[in-house]
Scaffold this active site. Structure first.
Site, short mmCIF file in Angstrom:
data_model
loop_
_atom_site.label_atom_id
_atom_site.label_comp_id
_atom_site.label_asym_id
_atom_site.label_seq_id
_atom_site.Cartn_x
_atom_site.Cartn_y
_atom_site.Cartn_z
N LYS A 16 0.83 -1.22 0.00
CA LYS A 16 0.00 0.00 0.00
C LYS A 16 0.86 1.26 0.00
O LYS A 16 0.44 2.29 -0.54
CB LYS A 16 -0.94 0.00 1.21
CG LYS A 16 -1.92 -1.16 1.26
CD LYS A 16 -3.04 -1.05 0.26
CE LYS A 16 -4.03 -2.21 0.40
NZ LYS A 16 -5.06 -2.22 -0.65
N GLU A 40 -9.95 5.31 3.26
CA GLU A 40 -10.70 4.20 3.84
C GLU A 40 -9.70 3.08 4.06
O GLU A 40 -8.64 3.06 3.42
CB GLU A 40 -11.81 3.74 2.88
CG GLU A 40 -11.38 2.74 1.80
CD GLU A 40 -10.42 3.32 0.77
OE1 GLU A 40 -10.42 4.55 0.60
OE2 GLU A 40 -9.67 2.54 0.16
N SER A 60 2.01 -9.58 -0.84
CA SER A 60 1.70 -8.15 -0.75
C SER A 60 1.82 -7.58 0.66
O SER A 60 1.92 -6.37 0.83
CB SER A 60 0.29 -7.89 -1.30
OG SER A 60 -0.66 -8.66 -0.60
C1 LIG Z 1 -1.45 -7.19 2.43
C2 LIG Z 1 -2.64 -6.83 1.62
N1 LIG Z 1 -2.80 -7.39 0.43
C3 LIG Z 1 -3.85 -7.10 -0.36
C4 LIG Z 1 -4.83 -6.24 0.07
C5 LIG Z 1 -6.01 -6.02 -0.83
O1 LIG Z 1 -5.93 -4.87 -1.62
P1 LIG Z 1 -5.58 -4.92 -3.15
O2 LIG Z 1 -6.46 -5.95 -3.78
O3 LIG Z 1 -5.88 -3.55 -3.63
O4 LIG Z 1 -4.15 -5.24 -3.32
C6 LIG Z 1 -4.70 -5.62 1.32
C7 LIG Z 1 -5.74 -4.66 1.77
O5 LIG Z 1 -5.88 -4.31 2.88
C8 LIG Z 1 -3.58 -5.92 2.10
O6 LIG Z 1 -3.42 -5.37 3.30
#
Ligand SMILES: Cc1ncc(COP(=O)(O)O)c(C=O)c1O
Lengths: 265, 383
Positions: free
Chosen positions: B89, B111, B368
Site C-alpha cells: 500500500k 478508507e 503483498s
Molecule cells: C497485504 C494486503 N494485500 C492485499 C490487500 C487487498 O488490496 P488490493 O487488492 O488492492 O491489493 C490488502 C488490503 O488491505 C492488504 O493489506
C-alpha cells in the site's frame, strides 16, 4: 442541439412558479413504514411535487437520517417493484419524481427502468451519482419513455459546466445547497443562494435548492433567490420519530411560511 | 503494456466516473494534476527517492525452496511485505500524498479494510505534514485492533464506519461522504485500483513499480518469465501492480479472490463507488455484503481493470475458501519461516491446491503484506 421537451413535471412547476408561488418538494423514502400515508399527507398539505427515494444499500450522497430510513425500508423488503406498485395506487394529483442511485437503474437496464417509472405514473428521475458525462445512455432511454431527468448542479461547478448541465436537464434543476451530504443543518449554507443565483441567470427551468434546507425559515431564505426547495432529512425525521401526520403538519408549516413570504393569502 | 483509459475513464466497458456532481470537478482536477505530475521528472524523482530511501525499494525476490520442493513447482515470492509499513500500500500512498501536497491540499481522508492502507496513509501524512482521517468499518476496527492503534500512534484520526455491513465497503461510503463535504481542501487517498476515474488508472501506475521490478528480477533469476504470476485481489491494486510487468508475456495471470467476496467469479456488472465493474449484488442492484476471513479482501466489488482483463480472458480469477486460507497461512509460515498477511494466504492456498496441475512450472507470487497484523486473529481461530 435538440431542445428537450417540457414534460409534465416541468410544466406543472413552471406554471406554479410563474403564478408567483414558491415551490416545495418534500422527499420521502419509499418503503419506509408509513411512507404512502406520508406521501398523501405531503400532497394534501401543499407539496408542489414529491420526490420518492428508492432505497439503496450504499447511498453515498445521504447523511445519517436518510441512510437510516433506507436501511429500514430495505429490511422491510422494499424493492423498486414494490415501491412503484404502491405508487400506482396512491391516487394523488401531485407530480412525482423518483430519486435513485444509478445501480438501481443499471441492474434493471435503462430502458426497462424508465418504462417502469412511466407505467407507475412517475414523471421524472433524479440520479445523484450519474453526472452529465455518464448520463447519455440513461437520458436517451428516459427521453424515449417520457421521463424527465432532473440534473444536479453543485457549488463546485466551474462556470463553463453549468450551461452544459442545464442543456441536459428537465423537470427542474436540483441546486445542491452545500458541500456535503443530505441532513439537517443549523443554518442555510451561503453556497445555496450563491449557486441558485448563478443558475437563475442561466435558465428559465425552475431552480430548486436541495440538501441542507432544514426548516421553514431556511426554505424561505433559500426561496428569496431560488424558485423553491427540496426538503428531505427534516421530513424523514418527522416520519421516523413521529408519523405521517407529523409530515403533513410540517409540510403545511413550510407551505405557509413560503406563501407568507411572497404575500400569497 | 496495460492500456491507458481515455477521457471517459474506461477499460473496455468498465470504469467511468459515477460520482455525485459535487465531486466531478475534483476528479477532473485530479486527473489533470496526476497527468502533469507523472510526466514531470521532478515529481518522479522525488517519488522514486522516497520509494528507495523511505519505503525500502526495490523489494527483493525470495525463492521458496522448501515449499517449492514439497509442491513440485518453482515458487518465487515478490517481497512487498518487507516494505516500510508492511505491505504494497505504501507504493500508492507515497505517490498520492506527494500529489496531494503538490495540489495544495491540507488534509487527506482514506478508507481502510485490514488497516494496511490506513497505516500507510497515516505514515505518509505524518512524513509529509498533512492531516489524516481514516474511515474503517466497525467490524474491522475490532479484528484489526493493532493497526488501529498504529494509525493513532502515527497521528491519524480513525473513525469507525457504523453503517451497512460495517466493513470495507461502508468505510468507502463514509470516506466519500467526507470528501463530498471537504473537497476544496481535502485529498481522498483511495486504497486500491477502484473508485472513479482517474483512481483506478493512477493507483495502477503507482503500483506498477512492483511489476517493473519483478520482471527484471525474474529475468535475472530465471533467465525468462515465470509461467504463472499470482496475487490476491481485494480491490486489486497489488495484483494489477505485478500483472503490469507481465501482461505482454506468456505468463498466466491469476488473481485469487476470497470465496465470500468473489466479485469477478460471482458478480455481474454494476455501478458503485464511482465505477462500473463486476459486483456482488442482488437482483435489484443492492450491493451484497462480502464475507471473508481477511478484512483486506472483504469487498463485494473489484477494480474495473480486473473486470476488463477477465472479460477479454487475459487474467483468471479463481477463489479459495476461508478454511483453505487458514491452511495456507500456516503452510508458508512452517515451510519458509514467512508469516504472510491473510490476504496473501489466499494465494498460498490457491497455489497449494493447484500445484498438481503446475508440476515443474515456475510460479511468481506477490507477497503483498506481512502477517503481523493477523496474528491476534489467528490466535483466536487456531486456539
Ligand atoms: C497485504 C494486503 N494485500 C492485499 C490487500 C487487498 O488490496 P488490493 O487488492 O488492492 O491489493 C490488502 C488490503 O488491505 C492488504 O493489506
Amino acid at each position: 442541439m435538440a431542445v428537450l421537451h417540457t414534460g409534465k413535471l416541468e410544466s406543472h412547476l413552471r406554471a406554479r412558479r410563474d403564478a408567483g408561488r414558491k415551490l416545495l418538494v418534500p422527499y420521502i423514502t419509499g418503503g419506509y413504514l408509513g411512507w404512502t400515508d406520508a406521501v398523501r399527507a405531503a400532497a394534501a398539505n401543499g407539496a408542489d411535487a414529491i420526490e420518492i427515494g428508492i432505497p439503496f444499500s450504499d447511498p453515498v450522497m445521504d447523511g445519517p437520517m436518510i441512510q437510516l430510513a433506507s436501511e429500514q425500508a430495505l429490511e422491510r423488503g422494499a424493492t423498486p417493484l414494490t415501491i412503484l406498485q404502491e405508487l400506482r395506487s396512491i391516487d394523488i394529483d401531485v407530480p412525482l419524481a423518483v430519486m435513485c442511485y444509478y445501480n438501481t437503474v443499471h441492474s434493471a437496464g435503462n430502458e426497462r427502468f424508465s418504462h417502469s417509472l412511466a407505467e407507475a405514473g412517475v414523471c421524472a428521475a433524479i440520479v445523484p451519482d450519474l453526472p452529465l458525462e455518464e448520463a447519455t445512455e440513461w437520458c436517451f432511454a428516459a427521453d424515449g419513455a417520457g421521463i424527465e431527468t432532473v440534473m444536479l448542479a453543485a457549488p463546485t461547478a466551474p462556470e463553463e459546466r453549468l450551461p452544459r448541465i442545464l442543456q441536459r436537464c428537465n423537470g427542474f434543476v436540483y441546486a445542491v445547497g452545500l458541500l456535503g451530504v443530505t441532513g439537517e443543518r443549523d443554518e442555510l449554507a451561503s453556497t445555496a443562494t450563491k449557486l441558485a443565483a448563478r443558475l437563475k441567470a442561466l435558465t428559465d427551468v425552475p431552480v430548486l435548492i436541495g440538501v441542507g434546507v432544514s426548516n421553514a425559515a431556511q426554505a424561505v431564505e433559500a426561496s428569496t433567490v431560488a424558485d423553491g426547495v427540496v426538503m428531505g432529512a427534516s421530513v424523514m425525521r418527522r416520519l421516523i420519530e413521529h408519523d405521517a401526520d407529523a409530515v403533513g403538519e410540517y409540510v403545511g408549516e413550510v407551505r405557509k411560511a413560503l406563501d407568507a413570504a411572497v404575500g400569497v393569502k | 503494456m496495460l492500456t491507458t483509459p481515455g477521457a471517459d475513464g474506461r477499460f473496455g466497458e468498465f470504469g467511468g466516473r459515477f460520482v455525485p456532481e459535487t465531486l466531478v470537478p475534483a476528479c477532473q482536477e485530479l486527473e489533470a494534476a496526476f497527468h502533469d505530475a507523472w510526466n514531470d521528472t521532478v515529481f518522479r524523482t522525488e517519488l522514486n527517492d522516497l520509494l528507495r530511501d523511505y519505503a525500502g525499494r526495490p523489494s527483493i525476490l525470495t525463492e521458496c525452496h522448501n515449499l517449492g520442493r514439497k509442491l513440485g513447482i518453482r515458487l518465487i515470492l515478490k517481497r512487498e511485505d518487507l516494505n516500510h509499513t508492511g505491505s504494497h500500500k505504501i507504493n500508492s500512498v507515497l505517490g498520492q500524498v506527494l500529489l496531494a501536497k503538490r495540489m495544495g491540499k491540507k488534509r487527506i481522508v482514506a478508507e481502510t479494510g485490514a488497516g494496511q492502507h490506513g497505516v500507510a496513509s497515516a505514515t505518509a501524512a505524518a512524513l509529509l505534514g498533512l492531516g489524516c482521517k481514516v474511515y474503517m468499518g466497525e467490524v474491522d476496527v475490532e479484528r484489526q485492533a493493532l493497526n488501529v492503534f498504529r494509525m493513532r500512534l502515527l497521528g491519524a484520526e480513525v473513525v469507525p464506519a457504523k453503517s451497512g455491513s460495517r466493513t470495507l465497503k461502508d468505510a468507502v461510503n463514509e470516506a466519500m461522504r467526507d470528501w463530498v463535504a471537504t473537497v476544496e481542501h481535502t485529498y481522498y487517498a483511495i486504497g486500491s485500483v477502484m473508485g472513479p476515474h482517474p483512481y483506478p488508472f493512477m493507483v495502477r501506475q503507482f503500483q506498477s513499480v512492483i511489476g517493473t521490478e519483478a520482471r527484471a528480477q525474474c529475468r535475472e533469476l530465471l533467465g525468462t518469465d515465470p509461467d504463472f504470476v499470482t496475487a490476491c485481489v481485494g480491490g486489486g491494486s497489488n495484483a494489477i501492480g505485478i500483472f503490469s510487468g507481465f501482461v505482454d508475456t506468456h505468463a498466466r495471470l491469476i488473481g485469487v479472490e476470497p470465496a465470500g467476496g468473489a466479485a469477478v467469479g460471482r458478480g455481474v456488472p454494476g455501478v458503485v463507488h464511482g465505477m462500473r465493474s463486476y459486483l456482488m449484488q442482488d437482483e435489484y442492484g443492492q450491493v451484497q455484503e462480502a464475507q471473508s476471513i481477511s478484512a483486506g479482501l472483504d469487498y463485494p466489488g473489484v477494480g474495473p481493470e480486473h473486470s476488463y482483463l477477465a472479460s477479454i480472458g487475459r487474467a483468471e480469477y479463481p477463489s479459495v475458501t476461508d478454511a483453505e486460507v487458514i491452511e495456507g497461512f500456516q503452510l508458508l509460515a512452517k515451510t519458509e519461516g514467512i508469516i504472510p498477511a491473510l490476504e496473501c494466504a489466499h494465494v498460498v492456498a490457491w497455489i497449494a491446491r493447484e500445484a498438481p496441475n503446475m508440476q515443474g512450472k515456475t510460479v511468481l507470487m506477490n507477497l503483498s503484506g506481512r502477517g503481523d497484523k493477523d496474528v491476534a486473529q489467528m490466535m483466536d481461530i487456531l486456539g
